[in-house]
Design a protein around this motif. Sequence first.
Motif, PDB file in Angstrom:
ATOM      1  N   VAL A 131       0.852  -1.101  -0.006  1.00  0.00           N
ATOM      2  CA  VAL A 131       0.047  -0.144  -0.078  1.00  0.00           C
ATOM      3  C   VAL A 131       0.827   1.492   0.163  1.00  0.00           C
ATOM      4  N   GLU A 134       2.472   1.879  -3.425  1.00  0.00           N
ATOM      5  CA  GLU A 134       1.463   2.289  -4.126  1.00  0.00           C
ATOM      6  C   GLU A 134       1.423   3.514  -4.194  1.00  0.00           C
ATOM      7  N   VAL A 135       1.116   4.098  -2.929  1.00  0.00           N
ATOM      8  CA  VAL A 135       0.782   5.398  -2.654  1.00  0.00           C
ATOM      9  C   VAL A 135       2.039   6.441  -3.078  1.00  0.00           C
ATOM     10  N   TRP A 138       2.450   6.718  -6.968  1.00  0.00           N
ATOM     11  CA  TRP A 138       1.179   7.811  -7.601  1.00  0.00           C
ATOM     12  C   TRP A 138       1.973   9.098  -7.160  1.00  0.00           C
ATOM     13  N   ARG A 142       2.789  11.433 -10.363  1.00  0.00           N
ATOM     14  CA  ARG A 142       2.102  12.829 -10.330  1.00  0.00           C
ATOM     15  C   ARG A 142       3.298  13.800 -10.556  1.00  0.00           C
ATOM     16  N   ILE A 148       0.186   7.575 -16.848  1.00  0.00           N
ATOM     17  CA  ILE A 148       0.151   6.154 -16.736  1.00  0.00           C
ATOM     18  C   ILE A 148      -1.280   5.749 -16.241  1.00  0.00           C
ATOM     19  N   PRO A 149      -1.988   5.102 -16.923  1.00  0.00           N
ATOM     20  CA  PRO A 149      -3.306   4.632 -16.408  1.00  0.00           C
ATOM     21  C   PRO A 149      -3.369   4.036 -15.157  1.00  0.00           C
ATOM     22  N   VAL A 151      -0.765   1.646 -12.261  1.00  0.00           N
ATOM     23  CA  VAL A 151       0.767   1.287 -11.809  1.00  0.00           C
ATOM     24  C   VAL A 151       0.798  -0.307 -11.564  1.00  0.00           C
TER      25      VAL A 151
ATOM     26  N   VAL B   9      -7.035   7.494  -5.931  1.00  0.00           N
ATOM     27  CA  VAL B   9      -5.763   7.882  -6.776  1.00  0.00           C
ATOM     28  C   VAL B   9      -5.243   7.278  -7.640  1.00  0.00           C
ATOM     29  N   ASP B  10      -5.617   5.644  -7.862  1.00  0.00           N
ATOM     30  CA  ASP B  10      -5.211   4.779  -8.998  1.00  0.00           C
ATOM     31  C   ASP B  10      -6.444   4.586  -9.761  1.00  0.00           C
ATOM     32  N   GLN B  12      -7.907   7.328 -11.330  1.00  0.00           N
ATOM     33  CA  GLN B  12      -8.245   8.607 -11.911  1.00  0.00           C
ATOM     34  C   GLN B  12      -8.172   8.862 -13.362  1.00  0.00           C
ATOM     35  N   ASP B  13      -7.306   7.745 -13.785  1.00  0.00           N
ATOM     36  CA  ASP B  13      -7.235   8.037 -15.519  1.00  0.00           C
ATOM     37  C   ASP B  13      -8.344   7.831 -15.933  1.00  0.00           C
ATOM     38  N   ARG B  15      -8.822   6.816 -19.183  1.00  0.00           N
ATOM     39  CA  ARG B  15      -8.965   5.503 -20.242  1.00  0.00           C
ATOM     40  C   ARG B  15      -9.198   4.341 -19.637  1.00  0.00           C
ATOM     41  N   LEU B  16      -9.076   4.242 -17.990  1.00  0.00           N
ATOM     42  CA  LEU B  16      -9.338   3.223 -17.300  1.00  0.00           C
ATOM     43  C   LEU B  16     -10.873   2.810 -17.266  1.00  0.00           C
ATOM     44  N   THR B 213      -6.346  -5.536   3.977  1.00  0.00           N
ATOM     45  CA  THR B 213      -5.575  -5.000   2.752  1.00  0.00           C
ATOM     46  C   THR B 213      -6.627  -3.974   2.248  1.00  0.00           C
ATOM     47  N   ALA B 216      -6.692  -0.876   4.633  1.00  0.00           N
ATOM     48  CA  ALA B 216      -5.595  -0.418   4.424  1.00  0.00           C
ATOM     49  C   ALA B 216      -5.468   0.740   3.062  1.00  0.00           C
ATOM     50  N   ARG B 217      -5.975   0.147   2.067  1.00  0.00           N
ATOM     51  CA  ARG B 217      -5.893   0.827   0.784  1.00  0.00           C
ATOM     52  C   ARG B 217      -6.882   1.985   0.873  1.00  0.00           C
ATOM     53  N   ALA B 220      -5.476   4.836   2.719  1.00  0.00           N
ATOM     54  CA  ALA B 220      -4.373   5.488   1.796  1.00  0.00           C
ATOM     55  C   ALA B 220      -4.967   6.114   0.622  1.00  0.00           C
ATOM     56  N   LEU B 222      -6.623   4.877  -1.999  1.00  0.00           N
ATOM     57  CA  LEU B 222      -6.514   3.889  -3.141  1.00  0.00           C
ATOM     58  C   LEU B 222      -7.628   2.996  -3.272  1.00  0.00           C
TER      59      LEU B 222
END
Lengths: 282, 413
Positions: A131, A134-135, A138, A142, A148-149, A151, B9-10, B12-13, B15-16, B213, B216-217, B220, B222
């Motif tokens: 976690v 990953e944070v 990003w 940024r 990048i769509p 990670v 945050v993961d 936001q693109d 295209r996803l 998990t 926690a994500r 954070a 995510l």
Amino acid sequence: MSIPTIDQPASAGRAEPRTSILSLRGASKSFGAVAALTDIDLEVAAGEVVAIVGDNGAGKSTLVKVLSGVHLPDAGTITFESNQVTIPTPTAALDLGIATVFQDLALCDNLNVINNLFLGRELRPGRLDEVAMEVRSWELLRQLSAKIPSVRIPIAALSGGQRQTVAIARSLVGNPKVIILDEPTAALGVAQTAEVLNLVERLRERGLGVIMISHNMADVQAVADRVVVLRLGRNNGEFTVGAVSPEEIIAAITGATDNAVTRRTAQIDLRTASSLDKEVTS
Amino acid sequence: MTTTPTLPVDRQDERLANRTGVRGAITGAIDQIRGGDLGVLPVVAGLAVIWTILQILNRGFLSSANLVNLLMECAATGVIALGIVCVLLVAQIDLSVGSVSGLSSAILGILFVTQGWNVWVAVILAVLAGMLIGFIYGQIFNRFGVPSFVITLAGLLSFLGLQLFVLKGRGTINIPFESPLVYFAQLAFVPAWLSYVFIVVAAVSLFLVGYTTARARTAAGLSAQPIQLIIVKSATLLVVLGLIAFYLNQARGIGWMFVLFVALVLVMHYMLTRTRWGRSVYAVGGNVEAARRSGINVRWVYTSVFMTCSTLAAIGGILAASRLAAASQSSGGGDVNLNAIAAAVIGGTSLFGGRGTAFAALLGIIVIQSISSGLTLLNLDSSFRFIVTGIVLLLAVTLDSVSRRSRTSHGRA
Ligand SMILES: Nc1ncnc2c1ncn2[C@@H]1O[C@H](COP(=O)(O)OP(=O)(O)OP(=O)(O)O)[C@@H](O)[C@H]1O
Ligand SMILES: [Mg+2]
């Protein structure tokens, strides 16, 4: 060790009394019969951006690899933070605080972006902190305006420029003191190039030493304090940006001495040589 | 306008594809398979086909008693295959696992039976011998750059010779039936109630890991698996494993030796996916030079992998000897080597390095033992077994190559 004080304050905030952080003296490296580097000197101070320019095959990448522990030089001394050091392995370079973005990027295609960013420096080795990694990934991406769509996709799924951004982001992970960028903007889009140049500025402001290799004179002029020219594996001049014109630098790169006439003849020579080549091969 | 500040945050693109919930997880999985990231799917599908055919040919194949036996037969070679998975992950090979397992059986037999040493001392020394062999392989590989194919081929011959030498004139050494080893390998079964406890613990752990998990994500910022999906997964695991255990418990149940094998698989899975060592194993398999430049001690990774493989081979040899209650000149010979390597590959470990999981050993060896057990039930001799296993192996490798090509075109190399 003192640096030749050739740098002039180009803008406010750039000029501080500088302490050399990494310097190379009399470095040579041969691959069999090819002398890739001969008696090279290079110096970078904290808060300074040094550009290395030169033609294809001039030895720029080899120089980078000597500084990052990929190749051991045949001769020469390396001084880091006023201690003489040897850099026998990439680990040694990373431990000193020298981070490198290689021209071939050196990423693992089968691993995802996070794993590549933290490769060899994973948080919590015995029970990976995915976690937090990953944070942080990003955040780094940024900062570089990376497009990048996700990670969590393998590097193989990224475009050339996206990979280059990942490689640059990776160099920032370990809080290095010197960053070496081998053609960092070669594959980047307009916005990303601008971000990388901004990043270089920010790194300088943070007091890092930056060594940047580029074929793009505009980029060099935009961020470098000093330009070191390599030609056929030797030092071929050193310039302060702002004090010279791009033409002079280009002349040093191509090896023409510094006046228009010789430059002209050199060009003509090149042209006739290449047309002769063509005749021979055809 | 798909991007709102509230998105994780993961995500936001724009295209996803926005996949959320259980349905999103399913579409995601289908995409992954289309992209050539097959995971364990081919081997599970292949297993279903093989089981169906064998069951049609012989009604007794899927009986509880036969499956109980089949799983017991998996353990020894499966443990060896687990080591092969590791070496394949760094894009190397160990051809000597059969000989090393045979040598380890011989060491065990001689020390424990002939010399009358304490059984555990004998076991530990046999395992240490395996470890030492792997260490030597690693040193030769790192120092002289000899291809692992050749080093371990030399090891195959030398350790086979050593095994024959130490056993010369001794014939077959029988390991006494009352020893804990033979009891463990032949007679020790998990009581039915305990097997269900294990399964509940497994499902609850899966849920707790998933839940913590996800929390926690979310904390954070995510994206996280929705709780329903975690519940569905854990419940599925509970039901599937519960049914399997129930069926096996109709006969003798689950052997402790198989439990040991599964435990080793789980430990290896953790090591490969959740530790720095595991990451460096995949990195070395994917791009050695990149791994080296990232500051990974590549030599140590190779050495540790060769050591893991030989150690597991030695453990496999001890299990095989315990199961047979004997160590002889033919221990570890015959098809042990080939079956272990084939199991790892059939289970989905790529021969090109950097791709595969610990579960490949488990699934691959079940396929191989199924073929072997099914054909034995049909009274067909080993000639057929070799032919069928060979064809399955070829299919598995072809699938690996094809999916690799598909991955390159879908950007998942
Ligand atoms: N690993 C190697 N083995 C043999 N020769 C090498 C090796 N690496 C570089 N060289 C040689 O050293 C010389 C300098 O190469 P280098 O990669 O440093 O050039 P460069 O300045 O980075 O060029 P480019 O602008 O094309 O990136 C070349 O002549 C090349 O052939
Ligand atoms: Mg280069």
